[in-house]
Design an enzyme around this catalytic site. Structure first.
Site, PDB file in Angstrom:
ATOM      1  N   GLU A  21      13.998   5.261   4.041  1.00  0.00           N
ATOM      2  CA  GLU A  21      12.593   5.172   3.602  1.00  0.00           C
ATOM      3  C   GLU A  21      11.629   5.778   4.621  1.00  0.00           C
ATOM      4  O   GLU A  21      10.500   6.101   4.292  1.00  0.00           O
ATOM      5  CB  GLU A  21      12.212   3.708   3.371  1.00  0.00           C
ATOM      6  CG  GLU A  21      12.942   3.057   2.228  1.00  0.00           C
ATOM      7  CD  GLU A  21      12.368   1.684   1.899  1.00  0.00           C
ATOM      8  OE1 GLU A  21      12.648   0.728   2.648  1.00  0.00           O
ATOM      9  OE2 GLU A  21      11.618   1.594   0.903  1.00  0.00           O
ATOM     10  N   TYR A  53     -17.634   4.141  -5.956  1.00  0.00           N
ATOM     11  CA  TYR A  53     -16.181   4.003  -6.085  1.00  0.00           C
ATOM     12  C   TYR A  53     -15.439   5.293  -5.761  1.00  0.00           C
ATOM     13  O   TYR A  53     -14.270   5.274  -5.408  1.00  0.00           O
ATOM     14  CB  TYR A  53     -15.766   3.434  -7.461  1.00  0.00           C
ATOM     15  CG  TYR A  53     -16.369   4.100  -8.677  1.00  0.00           C
ATOM     16  CD1 TYR A  53     -16.030   5.376  -9.046  1.00  0.00           C
ATOM     17  CD2 TYR A  53     -17.265   3.403  -9.490  1.00  0.00           C
ATOM     18  CE1 TYR A  53     -16.565   5.970 -10.181  1.00  0.00           C
ATOM     19  CE2 TYR A  53     -17.816   3.976 -10.610  1.00  0.00           C
ATOM     20  CZ  TYR A  53     -17.459   5.267 -10.958  1.00  0.00           C
ATOM     21  OH  TYR A  53     -18.001   5.844 -12.074  1.00  0.00           O
ATOM     22  N   VAL A  72       4.838  -3.771   2.985  1.00  0.00           N
ATOM     23  CA  VAL A  72       3.680  -3.685   2.096  1.00  0.00           C
ATOM     24  C   VAL A  72       2.626  -4.726   2.503  1.00  0.00           C
ATOM     25  O   VAL A  72       1.433  -4.527   2.267  1.00  0.00           O
ATOM     26  CB  VAL A  72       4.082  -3.841   0.609  1.00  0.00           C
ATOM     27  CG1 VAL A  72       4.834  -2.620   0.133  1.00  0.00           C
ATOM     28  CG2 VAL A  72       4.879  -5.106   0.362  1.00  0.00           C
ATOM     29  N   GLU A  73       3.081  -5.814   3.127  1.00  0.00           N
ATOM     30  CA  GLU A  73       2.132  -6.828   3.617  1.00  0.00           C
ATOM     31  C   GLU A  73       1.116  -6.202   4.585  1.00  0.00           C
ATOM     32  O   GLU A  73      -0.074  -6.456   4.523  1.00  0.00           O
ATOM     33  CB  GLU A  73       2.899  -7.950   4.346  1.00  0.00           C
ATOM     34  CG  GLU A  73       3.570  -8.954   3.452  1.00  0.00           C
ATOM     35  CD  GLU A  73       4.968  -8.545   3.003  1.00  0.00           C
ATOM     36  OE1 GLU A  73       5.317  -7.345   3.098  1.00  0.00           O
ATOM     37  OE2 GLU A  73       5.708  -9.429   2.542  1.00  0.00           O
ATOM     38  N   LYS A  98       4.808  -1.463  -5.515  1.00  0.00           N
ATOM     39  CA  LYS A  98       5.761  -0.475  -5.001  1.00  0.00           C
ATOM     40  C   LYS A  98       6.822  -0.269  -6.085  1.00  0.00           C
ATOM     41  O   LYS A  98       7.974  -0.690  -5.958  1.00  0.00           O
ATOM     42  CB  LYS A  98       6.374  -0.956  -3.684  1.00  0.00           C
ATOM     43  CG  LYS A  98       7.182   0.117  -2.961  1.00  0.00           C
ATOM     44  CD  LYS A  98       7.677  -0.389  -1.610  1.00  0.00           C
ATOM     45  CE  LYS A  98       8.589   0.638  -0.934  1.00  0.00           C
ATOM     46  NZ  LYS A  98       9.152   0.120   0.325  1.00  0.00           N
TER      47      LYS A  98
END
Ligand SMILES: Nc1nc2c(c(=O)[nH]1)N=C([C@H](O)[C@@H](O)CO)CN2
Length: 117
Positions: A21, A53, A72-73, A98
């Site tokens: 990864e 935005y 991802v945290e 993900k």
């Protein structure tokens, strides 16, 4: 509190704990809800009175594209920090998907809320 949102924001980035990864980019998909009072902009019809935005999207895409986190945290917490500190957003809800990370699951990821609504 009104909500300005960005849905299905797709960004390719280096993310993950495994060796393979670290060598590729994978897609993450963000859904972002941002608390903001839109009354002033609604009355004036002036972009400077609201949360742009497009500016939020450009900043987050640039940050995520150049990031290389393992979890991802960590990535989602960094995104929340940018939104709250740079755009003065009092409350934010972020969903980070993900997609494809778990072969038998359609979606996997994290949802966080930060700040006061
Ligand atoms: N809670 C988490 N669990 C896992 C993460 C993560 O970031 N947070 N990451 C992985 C791997 O990188 C996975 O996405 C590869 O399939 C595993 N579990």
């Amino acid at each position: 509190m009104d909500i300005i949102f960005l849905g299905g924001l797709e960004i390719d980035t280096v993310i993950g704990i495994y060796d393979w990864e670290r060598k590729i980019k994978q897609k993450i998909i963000l859904d972002i809800e941002m608390g903001f009072d839109i009354k002033k902009a609604a009355a004036s019809d002036d972009i400077t009175h609201t949360l742009d935005y497009k500016a939020v999207s450009d900043r987050i895409v640039d940050f995520v594209e150049h990031s290389e986190f393992y979890l991802v945290e960590r990535l989602i917490e960094e995104i929340a920090g940018i939104l709250r500190s740079e755009f003065a957003i009092p409350w934010v809800k972020i969903t980070l998907n993900k997609k494809g990370a778990i072969s038998r699951a359609q979606d996997v990821g994290i949802i966080i809320e930060r700040g006061e609504r």
